[in-house]
Design an enzyme around this catalytic site. Structure first.
Site, mmCIF file in Angstrom:
data_model
loop_
_atom_site.group_PDB
_atom_site.id
_atom_site.type_symbol
_atom_site.label_atom_id
_atom_site.label_comp_id
_atom_site.label_asym_id
_atom_site.label_seq_id
_atom_site.Cartn_x
_atom_site.Cartn_y
_atom_site.Cartn_z
ATOM 1 N N ASP A 1 -13.131 -45.872 39.370
ATOM 2 C CA ASP A 1 -12.684 -47.092 40.506
ATOM 3 C C ASP A 1 -13.295 -48.506 39.998
ATOM 4 O O ASP A 1 -14.144 -48.351 40.751
ATOM 5 C CB ASP A 1 -11.861 -46.672 41.634
ATOM 6 C CG ASP A 1 -10.353 -45.284 41.511
ATOM 7 O OD1 ASP A 1 -10.328 -44.533 40.322
ATOM 8 O OD2 ASP A 1 -10.861 -44.777 42.810
ATOM 9 N N ARG B 1 -9.939 -45.983 31.840
ATOM 10 C CA ARG B 1 -7.955 -46.112 32.028
ATOM 11 C C ARG B 1 -7.875 -47.621 32.385
ATOM 12 O O ARG B 1 -9.167 -48.733 32.833
ATOM 13 C CB ARG B 1 -8.381 -45.715 33.933
ATOM 14 C CG ARG B 1 -6.928 -45.802 34.763
ATOM 15 C CD ARG B 1 -7.340 -45.798 36.233
ATOM 16 N NE ARG B 1 -7.299 -44.432 36.580
ATOM 17 C CZ ARG B 1 -8.266 -44.536 37.985
ATOM 18 N NH1 ARG B 1 -8.485 -45.322 38.362
ATOM 19 N NH2 ARG B 1 -8.643 -42.413 38.165
HETATM 20 P P1 FDA Z 1 3.461 -52.705 40.056
HETATM 21 O O1 FDA Z 1 3.679 -52.053 41.693
HETATM 22 O O2 FDA Z 1 3.919 -53.517 39.314
HETATM 23 O O3 FDA Z 1 5.888 -52.488 39.435
HETATM 24 C C1 FDA Z 1 6.431 -53.077 38.704
HETATM 25 C C2 FDA Z 1 7.791 -52.476 38.678
HETATM 26 O O4 FDA Z 1 7.918 -50.678 38.365
HETATM 27 C C3 FDA Z 1 8.671 -52.465 39.658
HETATM 28 O O5 FDA Z 1 9.132 -53.403 39.916
HETATM 29 C C4 FDA Z 1 9.112 -50.972 39.583
HETATM 30 O O6 FDA Z 1 10.426 -51.799 38.426
HETATM 31 C C5 FDA Z 1 8.537 -50.183 38.756
HETATM 32 N N1 FDA Z 1 7.879 -49.633 40.224
HETATM 33 C C6 FDA Z 1 6.896 -49.567 40.273
HETATM 34 N N2 FDA Z 1 6.673 -48.764 41.654
HETATM 35 C C7 FDA Z 1 7.562 -47.598 41.235
HETATM 36 C C8 FDA Z 1 7.921 -46.584 42.082
HETATM 37 N N3 FDA Z 1 7.057 -45.556 42.579
HETATM 38 N N4 FDA Z 1 9.737 -45.901 41.496
HETATM 39 C C9 FDA Z 1 10.045 -46.581 40.165
HETATM 40 N N5 FDA Z 1 9.395 -47.693 40.195
HETATM 41 C C10 FDA Z 1 8.948 -48.203 40.397
HETATM 42 N N6 FDA Z 1 -6.293 -50.518 40.761
HETATM 43 C C11 FDA Z 1 -7.435 -50.940 40.809
HETATM 44 O O7 FDA Z 1 -7.075 -52.142 41.577
HETATM 45 N N7 FDA Z 1 -8.279 -49.997 40.905
HETATM 46 C C12 FDA Z 1 -8.636 -49.137 40.370
HETATM 47 O O8 FDA Z 1 -9.046 -47.961 40.202
HETATM 48 C C13 FDA Z 1 -6.917 -48.432 40.037
HETATM 49 N N8 FDA Z 1 -6.520 -47.022 40.006
HETATM 50 C C14 FDA Z 1 -5.244 -46.710 39.878
HETATM 51 C C15 FDA Z 1 -5.206 -45.825 39.057
HETATM 52 C C16 FDA Z 1 -3.489 -45.087 39.425
HETATM 53 C C17 FDA Z 1 -3.514 -44.357 38.561
HETATM 54 C C18 FDA Z 1 -2.822 -45.899 39.014
HETATM 55 C C19 FDA Z 1 -0.917 -45.643 38.535
HETATM 56 C C20 FDA Z 1 -2.892 -47.123 39.532
HETATM 57 C C21 FDA Z 1 -4.505 -47.399 39.571
HETATM 58 N N9 FDA Z 1 -4.764 -48.500 40.857
HETATM 59 C C22 FDA Z 1 -5.911 -49.027 40.960
HETATM 60 C C23 FDA Z 1 -3.457 -49.561 41.290
HETATM 61 C C24 FDA Z 1 -2.752 -50.429 39.878
HETATM 62 O O9 FDA Z 1 -3.840 -51.486 39.966
HETATM 63 C C25 FDA Z 1 -1.502 -51.513 40.677
HETATM 64 O O10 FDA Z 1 -1.946 -51.441 41.838
HETATM 65 C C26 FDA Z 1 -0.169 -50.364 40.910
HETATM 66 O O11 FDA Z 1 -0.820 -49.313 40.104
HETATM 67 C C27 FDA Z 1 0.638 -51.268 40.965
HETATM 68 O O12 FDA Z 1 1.612 -51.582 39.766
HETATM 69 P P2 FDA Z 1 1.815 -50.707 38.456
HETATM 70 O O13 FDA Z 1 2.186 -51.019 37.210
HETATM 71 O O14 FDA Z 1 2.502 -48.977 39.362
HETATM 72 O O15 FDA Z 1 3.468 -51.246 39.418
#
Ligand code: FDA
Length: 283
Positions: A109, A160
């Site tokens: 990670d 990733r």
């Molecule tokens: P974000 O939280 O930015 O949301 C954007 C939009 O997506 C929302 O406005 C909504 O529309 C939709 N959405 C989000 N969550 C939803 C939900 N539960 N239900 C419905 N809609 C939703 N970070 C890091 O720094 N180091 C790492 O190693 C990792 N590893 C990692 C592994 C995996 C498998 C994942 C999924 C994520 C990580 N992350 C991570 C975390 C990543 O950097 C990030 O902080 C989160 O995934 C949040 O960003 P998102 O793009 O997922 O949606």
């Protein structure tokens, strides 16, 4: 103040591996693969890091024995990065020796920006020795990812891509969601074009749709990449993705050191805070 575990239950699969096994089996039965994360970070004592290596080695063995479709994800600060970089690297190698023997996989990670270069350095040494058994994470919000992605795709590393979960200053990272999304889209294209099997880690519908449309238009097969999401978030979407022929993997955290991970999930989305408040009110 010590918070009770039930608050984190939505995001953390269990306190122990035994508690977590049925959840992994349930996901596997739905066609979803898993990557298991033993929670914890910023370990200061060698004895704790040594214990972590031992627990992770047992975990790799137990995953193998139980025939679970799961890899592991590790944080280098849990394996001694804050103590000594060489010691930390040796700990990673101890895990990778077993992962290679069992034909498994270890994802490193990515943590806060103080650790980015050191994480990439250890990854590169590990990749040279263990090849396809180890992968890394790149964060779309970091300015430096533009160069890192070039270097790591040239190596044909297993990457990733995520947005980035840590609070970083403007000098180091993009701050606007629109800019982060744009960067994520561009890096997804690079990974899809230049690597064998990119892992697209986001819950963001706009980005999931972007990747679906881009791969469709460019005749990139669904079996050439994977969507990844976190345990407790959007499981139905993941189930639908697998039903539609996409690869899906859920990051499943477990363990007693759940607080920092739980806090990051709360900071990320107000809906997650509402969910926890609702859980509290139901008690
Ligand atoms: P974000 O939280 O930015 O949301 C954007 C939009 O997506 C929302 O406005 C909504 O529309 C939709 N959405 C989000 N969550 C939803 C939900 N539960 N239900 C419905 N809609 C939703 N970070 C890091 O720094 N180091 C790492 O190693 C990792 N590893 C990692 C592994 C995996 C498998 C994942 C999924 C994520 C990580 N992350 C991570 C975390 C990543 O950097 C990030 O902080 C989160 O995934 C949040 O960003 P998102 O793009 O997922 O949606």
């Amino acid at each position: 103040m010590k918070l009770p575990f039930f608050l984190a239950r939505r995001f953390v699969a269990g306190k122990t591996f035994d508690e977590t096994i049925p959840k992994i089996k349930d996901l596997n039965d739905k066609g979803i693969k898993v990557t298991l994360d033993l929670l914890g970070e910023n370990v200061k004592k060698k004895t704790t890091a040594d214990d972590t290596v031992e627990i992770y080695r047992q975990l790799l063995q137990e995953i193998h024995n139980a025939g679970l479709k799961s890899t592991i994800s590790i944080k280098l600060t849990m394996l001694g990065m804050d103590i000594d970089e060489e010691y930390c690297k040796n700990n990673v190698f101890k895990l990778l020796d077993l992962a290679k023997e069992l034909n498994s996989f270890v994802r490193i990670d990515m943590e806060g920006s103080d650790y980015t270069q050191r994480t990439i350095d250890i990854f590169k040494d590990a990749f040279e020795k263990y090849g396809k058994h180890v992968g890394i994470v790149l964060q779309a919000y970091l300015h430096r990812t533009k160069e890192d992605i070039e270097e790591l795709t040239d190596l044909e590393a297993d990457i990733r891509l995520c947005k980035g979960a840590y609070k970083e200053p403007k000098l180091i990272a993009l701050q606007d969601m629109a800019d982060i999304r744009e960067a994520f889209k561009n890096y997804s294209k690079v990974l899809l074009e230049k690597t064998d099997f990119p892992r697209i880690a986001t819950h963001d519908e706009e980005l999931v749709d972007f990747v679906k449309n881009y791969t469709d238009k460019n005749n990139i097969n669904k079996d050439r990449f994977e969507f990844q999401m976190l345990y407790g978030l959007r499981q139905e979407t993941m189930e639908n993705l697998t039903k539609n022929g996409f690869n899906a993997r859920i990051y499943v955290p477990f363990g007693t050191m759940w607080f920092p991970y739980f806090k990051r999930r709360l900071m990320e989305r107000k809906e997650n805070i509402f969910f926890v408040l609702k859980t509290l009110l139901k008690k």
